[in-house]
Design a protein around this motif. Structure first.
Motif, mmCIF file in Angstrom:
data_model
loop_
_atom_site.group_PDB
_atom_site.id
_atom_site.type_symbol
_atom_site.label_atom_id
_atom_site.label_comp_id
_atom_site.label_asym_id
_atom_site.label_seq_id
_atom_site.Cartn_x
_atom_site.Cartn_y
_atom_site.Cartn_z
ATOM 1 N N PHE A 91 -133.224 42.414 -95.498
ATOM 2 C CA PHE A 91 -134.671 42.445 -95.266
ATOM 3 C C PHE A 91 -135.164 43.887 -95.107
ATOM 4 C CE2 PHE A 91 -138.291 42.426 -92.305
ATOM 5 C CZ PHE A 91 -139.188 41.662 -93.046
ATOM 6 N N ALA A 92 -134.437 44.679 -94.299
ATOM 7 C CA ALA A 92 -134.845 46.066 -94.053
ATOM 8 C C ALA A 92 -134.817 46.892 -95.339
ATOM 9 C CB ALA A 92 -133.936 46.696 -92.998
ATOM 10 N N ILE A 93 -133.787 46.712 -96.143
ATOM 11 C CA ILE A 93 -133.686 47.472 -97.390
ATOM 12 C C ILE A 93 -134.831 47.103 -98.327
ATOM 13 C CG2 ILE A 93 -132.272 47.795 -99.472
ATOM 14 C CD1 ILE A 93 -131.327 49.328 -96.934
ATOM 15 N N LYS A 94 -135.129 45.819 -98.409
ATOM 16 C CA LYS A 94 -136.238 45.396 -99.278
ATOM 17 C C LYS A 94 -137.564 45.956 -98.771
ATOM 18 C CE LYS A 94 -134.168 41.285 -101.233
ATOM 19 N NZ LYS A 94 -134.197 39.838 -101.376
ATOM 20 N N ARG A 95 -137.735 46.000 -97.457
ATOM 21 C CA ARG A 95 -138.978 46.570 -96.902
ATOM 22 C C ARG A 95 -139.071 48.060 -97.210
ATOM 23 N NH1 ARG A 95 -143.155 43.615 -94.656
ATOM 24 N NH2 ARG A 95 -143.541 45.525 -93.536
ATOM 25 N N LEU A 96 -137.957 48.772 -97.088
ATOM 26 C CA LEU A 96 -137.965 50.204 -97.412
ATOM 27 C C LEU A 96 -138.243 50.419 -98.900
ATOM 28 C CD1 LEU A 96 -134.952 51.525 -95.309
ATOM 29 C CD2 LEU A 96 -137.371 52.084 -94.997
ATOM 30 N N GLN A 142 -126.581 36.984 -89.403
ATOM 31 C CA GLN A 142 -127.932 37.477 -89.170
ATOM 32 C C GLN A 142 -128.026 38.976 -89.417
ATOM 33 O OE1 GLN A 142 -130.539 35.447 -88.700
ATOM 34 N NE2 GLN A 142 -131.793 37.265 -88.954
ATOM 35 N N GLU A 143 -126.964 39.712 -89.101
ATOM 36 C CA GLU A 143 -126.985 41.158 -89.369
ATOM 37 C C GLU A 143 -127.139 41.420 -90.857
ATOM 38 O OE1 GLU A 143 -123.358 42.574 -87.650
ATOM 39 O OE2 GLU A 143 -124.358 43.170 -85.813
ATOM 40 N N TRP A 144 -126.428 40.639 -91.673
ATOM 41 C CA TRP A 144 -126.535 40.805 -93.120
ATOM 42 C C TRP A 144 -127.969 40.538 -93.567
ATOM 43 C CZ3 TRP A 144 -123.882 42.718 -97.054
ATOM 44 C CH2 TRP A 144 -124.250 42.373 -98.355
ATOM 45 N N ALA A 145 -128.552 39.452 -93.075
ATOM 46 C CA ALA A 145 -129.929 39.111 -93.443
ATOM 47 C C ALA A 145 -130.888 40.210 -92.993
ATOM 48 C CB ALA A 145 -130.325 37.773 -92.831
ATOM 49 N N ASN A 146 -130.675 40.747 -91.804
ATOM 50 C CA ASN A 146 -131.528 41.824 -91.311
ATOM 51 C C ASN A 146 -131.426 43.064 -92.193
ATOM 52 O OD1 ASN A 146 -132.374 40.216 -89.196
ATOM 53 N ND2 ASN A 146 -131.012 41.159 -87.694
ATOM 54 N N TRP A 147 -130.196 43.402 -92.634
ATOM 55 C CA TRP A 147 -130.004 44.558 -93.505
ATOM 56 C C TRP A 147 -130.733 44.361 -94.826
ATOM 57 C CZ3 TRP A 147 -128.650 49.431 -93.615
ATOM 58 C CH2 TRP A 147 -127.912 49.950 -92.556
#
Length: 173
Positions: free
Chosen positions: A123-128, A116-121
């Motif tokens: 997701f966050a990078i794509k949002r940025l 889940q941490e990988w998925a969160n990272w």
């Protein structure tokens, strides 16, 4: 009543139990030393031709001696304990389990990041990446209830994490 007093003293005396435990530990220690001198068999048994003597490894030697797998491993673990520590533990009449535990070699396990941490990272990078850079000055001035110092600290921490992540990803290439 003298006989009863004698039996009471004997019931409280654990000298013979301690002596028996030491004898048992010495037998396990010596068995482990002998087993450790036997080379481990190769992973795949070689083809044996008529007249050849098979190569018996440590496991086969232990089985031939009547040892179970658990007893074989225990003996090897006890033999792996440093001599001075093993000697102290035997003289203190420690249990076989305690002694074998000291000789157990633990493999270092490197923790992997949680899925889940990988998925969160990601997701966050794509949002940025998708944030438009126009209007960022307006967002920075917006009153969100957080202090400017707190927002700056969070942004700097995020920047440091992203730089570390980029370095790790580049190292994987």
């Amino acid at each position: 009543m003298a006989a009863l007093a004698s039996y009471a003293r004997q019931a409280k005396d654990d000298f013979l139990l301690i002596k028996a435990r030491r004898i048992q530990l010495r037998a396990i220690e010596r068995g482990g030393e002998l087993l450790s001198q036997v080379k481990a068999a190769p992973g795949r048994p070689p083809k044996i031709r008529e007249g050849d003597r098979p190569i018996l490894g440590r496991e086969a030697a232990a089985t031939d001696a009547g040892l179970s797998e658990h007893q074989r491993k225990t003996m090897l673990r006890v033999a792996a304990v440093p001599d001075d520590v093993r000697e102290q533990m035997i003289e203190a009449a420690r249990t076989v389990s305690e002694l074998a535990e000291r000789g157990t070699k633990r493999k270092a396990v490197k923790p992997e990041p949680y899925k889940q941490e990988w998925a969160n990272w990601v997701f966050a990078i794509k949002r940025l990446r998708d944030l438009p850079d126009c209007g960022l000055d307006i967002l920075a001035r917006r009153d969100s209830g957080l202090t400017t110092e707190r927002l700056l600290a969070d942004a700097r921490a995020a920047k440091a994490n992203i730089e570390n992540w980029i370095t790790a990803l580049e190292a994987r290439r």
